[in-house]
Design a protein around this motif. Structure first.
Motif, short mmCIF file in Angstrom:
data_model
loop_
_atom_site.label_atom_id
_atom_site.label_comp_id
_atom_site.label_asym_id
_atom_site.label_seq_id
_atom_site.Cartn_x
_atom_site.Cartn_y
_atom_site.Cartn_z
N LEU A 17 13.41 -6.62 3.26
CA LEU A 17 12.66 -5.68 4.08
C LEU A 17 12.62 -4.30 3.43
O LEU A 17 11.58 -3.62 3.46
CB LEU A 17 13.29 -5.58 5.47
N THR A 18 13.75 -3.89 2.85
CA THR A 18 13.79 -2.60 2.17
C THR A 18 12.80 -2.57 1.01
O THR A 18 12.08 -1.58 0.81
CB THR A 18 15.21 -2.30 1.68
N ALA A 19 12.80 -3.68 0.25
CA ALA A 19 11.85 -3.77 -0.87
C ALA A 19 10.41 -3.75 -0.36
O ALA A 19 9.54 -3.08 -0.94
CB ALA A 19 12.12 -5.04 -1.67
N ASN A 20 10.16 -4.48 0.75
CA ASN A 20 8.81 -4.49 1.32
C ASN A 20 8.40 -3.11 1.82
O ASN A 20 7.24 -2.69 1.63
CB ASN A 20 8.73 -5.50 2.47
N VAL A 21 9.36 -2.44 2.47
CA VAL A 21 9.08 -1.08 2.95
C VAL A 21 8.76 -0.15 1.78
O VAL A 21 7.83 0.66 1.84
CB VAL A 21 10.27 -0.54 3.77
N GLN A 22 9.53 -0.31 0.69
CA GLN A 22 9.28 0.52 -0.49
C GLN A 22 7.90 0.22 -1.07
O GLN A 22 7.16 1.14 -1.46
CB GLN A 22 10.37 0.26 -1.54
N ASP A 23 7.56 -1.08 -1.11
CA ASP A 23 6.22 -1.46 -1.60
C ASP A 23 5.14 -0.87 -0.71
O ASP A 23 4.11 -0.38 -1.20
CB ASP A 23 6.09 -2.98 -1.65
N LEU A 24 5.37 -0.94 0.62
CA LEU A 24 4.39 -0.38 1.55
C LEU A 24 4.26 1.14 1.37
O LEU A 24 3.16 1.68 1.44
CB LEU A 24 4.79 -0.71 2.99
N LYS A 25 5.41 1.79 1.15
CA LYS A 25 5.36 3.23 0.91
C LYS A 25 4.55 3.56 -0.33
O LYS A 25 3.72 4.48 -0.34
CB LYS A 25 6.79 3.79 0.78
N GLU A 26 4.82 2.78 -1.40
CA GLU A 26 4.08 3.01 -2.64
C GLU A 26 2.60 2.72 -2.46
O GLU A 26 1.74 3.46 -2.94
CB GLU A 26 4.67 2.15 -3.76
N GLU A 27 2.31 1.60 -1.73
CA GLU A 27 0.91 1.26 -1.46
C GLU A 27 0.24 2.34 -0.62
O GLU A 27 -0.92 2.71 -0.86
CB GLU A 27 0.84 -0.09 -0.74
N TYR A 28 0.99 2.84 0.37
CA TYR A 28 0.45 3.91 1.22
C TYR A 28 0.18 5.17 0.39
O TYR A 28 -0.86 5.83 0.56
CB TYR A 28 1.42 4.23 2.34
N ALA A 29 1.12 5.47 -0.53
CA ALA A 29 0.94 6.65 -1.37
C ALA A 29 -0.29 6.49 -2.26
O ALA A 29 -1.08 7.44 -2.44
CB ALA A 29 2.20 6.88 -2.23
N ARG A 30 -0.47 5.25 -2.81
CA ARG A 30 -1.65 5.02 -3.65
C ARG A 30 -2.93 5.14 -2.83
O ARG A 30 -3.92 5.76 -3.28
CB ARG A 30 -1.55 3.64 -4.30
N LYS A 31 -2.92 4.51 -1.62
CA LYS A 31 -4.11 4.59 -0.79
C LYS A 31 -4.38 6.03 -0.35
O LYS A 31 -5.54 6.45 -0.28
CB LYS A 31 -3.95 3.69 0.43
N LYS A 32 -3.30 6.75 -0.04
CA LYS A 32 -3.47 8.13 0.36
C LYS A 32 -4.07 8.95 -0.77
O LYS A 32 -4.97 9.79 -0.54
CB LYS A 32 -2.12 8.72 0.77
N GLU A 33 -3.58 8.68 -1.98
CA GLU A 33 -4.12 9.39 -3.14
C GLU A 33 -5.59 9.03 -3.35
O GLU A 33 -6.43 9.89 -3.64
CB GLU A 33 -3.31 9.04 -4.38
N THR A 34 -5.90 7.70 -3.17
CA THR A 34 -7.29 7.27 -3.30
C THR A 34 -8.18 7.92 -2.25
O THR A 34 -9.29 8.38 -2.55
CB THR A 34 -7.37 5.73 -3.17
N ILE A 35 -7.64 7.98 -1.01
CA ILE A 35 -8.41 8.61 0.07
C ILE A 35 -8.62 10.09 -0.20
O ILE A 35 -9.73 10.63 0.01
CB ILE A 35 -7.69 8.40 1.42
N ASN A 36 -7.57 10.74 -0.67
CA ASN A 36 -7.69 12.17 -0.97
C ASN A 36 -8.71 12.40 -2.08
O ASN A 36 -9.52 13.34 -2.02
CB ASN A 36 -6.34 12.75 -1.37
N THR A 37 -8.67 11.51 -3.10
CA THR A 37 -9.62 11.63 -4.20
C THR A 37 -11.04 11.41 -3.70
O THR A 37 -11.98 12.16 -4.04
CB THR A 37 -9.29 10.60 -5.30
N ALA A 38 -11.19 10.35 -2.84
CA ALA A 38 -12.52 10.08 -2.29
C ALA A 38 -12.97 11.22 -1.38
O ALA A 38 -14.16 11.58 -1.36
CB ALA A 38 -12.49 8.77 -1.50
N LYS A 39 -12.01 11.80 -0.66
CA LYS A 39 -12.35 12.91 0.22
C LYS A 39 -12.83 14.12 -0.58
O LYS A 39 -13.83 14.77 -0.21
CB LYS A 39 -11.13 13.29 1.07
N LYS A 40 -12.12 14.38 -1.68
CA LYS A 40 -12.53 15.50 -2.53
C LYS A 40 -13.92 15.24 -3.12
O LYS A 40 -14.76 16.14 -3.18
CB LYS A 40 -11.51 15.70 -3.64
#
Length: 226
Positions: free
Chosen positions: A101-124
């Motif tokens: 679960l910890t590994a999955n949470v870490q993966d989700l955090k990383e995935e969220y960070a990537r998506k957030k960065e993608t969203i921010n890039t798309a927003k810009k």
């Protein structure tokens, strides 16, 4: 002389007999006493033996009860050992699940960070497109009587006037929005332009919205002349 001897012998025999009877009587009394003593000793011994046997029986009973208690305690100890082993296995399993679960949470955090960065890039990128769009709108607003409205579905409706010299107030319009891929999506042109899909592909490739916004009213104007 013979008579005296016989009398003496008879006396001696009588004395011996009396003495013998006395001795026998004493022995008989002693035997009776010994028998009574034996009976008393035997009775006392029997009583002591009975008490001893009862004590031994009680000790045996206590020993058996103690053994039973030991068996019960051993059984309880074994059950506790088994439960402890099961608990250890469950804890290890839970620990492994927690690690997963910890590994999955870490993966989700990383995935969220990537998506957030993608969203921010798309927003810009969208903000930059909107800035360019606003500049193009400002340029064409006065020249072509351009009006932009926000309509249902988060679409922007572009309305041009001054396109047809014969009818300067006649509106020519189309709708524009950004799809899920953040590309321009053109629709609902009135009147319908066949070349509008071609303009859409060009603006997606070149990202030159000013050229797109210039070509659409030109096509409308050509249609009006024809």
């Amino acid at each position: 002389m013979v008579e005296d001897e016989l009398a003496l012998l008879d006396k001696s025999i009588n004395e011996f007999w009396n003495k013998f009877k006395g001795n026998v009587s004493d022995i008989s009394c002693q035997m009776v006493g010994l028998r009574d003593t034996y009976k008393d000793i035997n009775k006392a011994f029997a009583e002591k033996l009975s008490v001893k046997l009862k004590e031994e029986e009680r000790m045996i009973q206590i020993l058996l009860e103690y053994q039973n208690q030991i068996c019960r305690q051993n059984k309880l100890i074994q059950e506790k050992k088994d439960n402890l082993l099961k608990l250890i296995v469950e804890v290890k399993s839970k620990k492994q699940e927690m690690e997963v679960l910890t590994a999955n949470v870490q993966d989700l955090k990383e995935e969220y960070a990537r998506k957030k960065e993608t969203i921010n890039t798309a927003k810009k990128a969208s903000e930059e497109r909107l800035k360019r769009l606003q500049k193009s709108v400002d340029v064409y607003k006065d020249r072509l009587g351009l009006e932009i409205r926000k309509v249902y579905g988060d679409k922007l409706q572009f309305i041009f006037t001054n396109v047809d010299p014969k009818h300067p107030d006649s509106p020519f319009m189309f709708c524009l929005h950004l799809n899920e891929a953040r590309d321009y999506e053109v629709s609902d042109s009135a009147p319908h332009l066949e070349c509008l899909s071609e303009f859409q592909e060009n603006v997606r490739k070149t990202k030159n919205f000013s050229a797109f916004l210039a070509n659409v009213p030109k096509s409308f104007s050509t249609m009006a002349y024809n």
